[in-house]
Design an enzyme around this catalytic site. Structure first.
Site, short mmCIF file in Angstrom:
data_model
loop_
_atom_site.label_atom_id
_atom_site.label_comp_id
_atom_site.label_asym_id
_atom_site.label_seq_id
_atom_site.Cartn_x
_atom_site.Cartn_y
_atom_site.Cartn_z
CG ASP A 75 19.55 21.94 -66.51
OD1 ASP A 75 20.56 21.96 -67.04
OD2 ASP A 75 18.76 20.74 -66.45
MG LIG Z 1 19.32 18.64 -66.76
#
Ligand SMILES: [Mg+2]
Length: 227
Positions: free
Chosen positions: A9
């Site tokens: 991420d």
């Molecule tokens: Mg994040």
């Protein structure tokens, strides 16, 4: 080696989104001649969050969120502004924010020779590409997958299927996802049958039904899991 492919991420995992957002809001409000940028920032965050919640409930579209949030914010102060124009200005400032989370560059430097690294991020493609490039972290990744390009977003399995189809020699069992969000990263991994590592620098408590495979409080600790 248990894993050969790592999916990262971006926001609040590799790059400091909170800081980028705060800086962009201050710049925007100053450019609009707002006297109390701090107050407006607090109000913006509350409003923005409630709009995204309405989006998650299917009540409004994503475009409606981002194109009306600044108009709605200034309405609170009896001012009429062009929300779309302000959104564009804000986005320009946001793209400039690329401060790294502590240890991110060091971690990726160590991982890159041994693992296939990919980015899996929700967001606006142009913004995310630029921030990754400006941070210098883009060089470590074979591909950067942004939700906008896929037509889906984390935690949807369609988003991950899109990525899996574009990762050479992909093997679900040898892939680990690393992210800070329980609702998009950890849930997304579990829906798609991937192991996950929850980056949890604030030592939050996970609810019973969101179980990451691993949990770390500092990025460098990922090396312990992988070794
Ligand atoms: Mg994040």
């Amino acid at each position: 080696m248990k894993y050969d492919t790592l999916l990262f991420d971006v926001d609040d995992t590799l790059l400091d989104f909170k800081k980028a957002e705060d800086d962009a809001l201050v710049k925007l409000f100053e450019s609009e001649g707002v006297s109390d940028a701090t107050l407006l920032t607090v109000q913006y965050k509350k409003l923005n969050q409630s709009l995204w919640k309405a989006f998650e409930r299917g009540e409004i579209s994503r475009d409606e969120v981002i194109q009306t949030r600044f108009a709605k914010l200034f309405e609170l102060h009896g001012q009429t502004v062009n929300g779309v124009l302000l959104e564009n200005t804000y986005r320009g400032f946001l793209e400039e924010g690329h401060e790294k989370i502590g240890g991110a560059a060091e971690l990726l430097t160590q991982l890159a020779p041994h693992y296939a690294l990919f980015v899996v991020t929700n967001g606006v493609s142009k913004t995310q590409y630029r921030r990754m490039r400006d941070s210098g972290l883009d060089i470590f990744f074979q591909k950067i997958f942004v939700s906008e390009d896929t037509g889906y977003q984390k935690p949807q399995t369609e988003f991950f299927d899109y990525c899996f189809a574009r990762i050479p020699h992909f093997d679900k069992k040898k892939t680990l996802l690393i992210g800070d969000s329980l609702s998009s990263d950890i849930r997304g991994a579990s829906l798609s049958g991937l192991d996950s590592c929850w980056f949890n620098p604030d030592h939050l408590t996970a609810p019973q039904d969101e179980k990451p495979t691993y949990e770390i409080h500092a990025l460098s600790k990922l090396l312990n899991i992988l070794s």
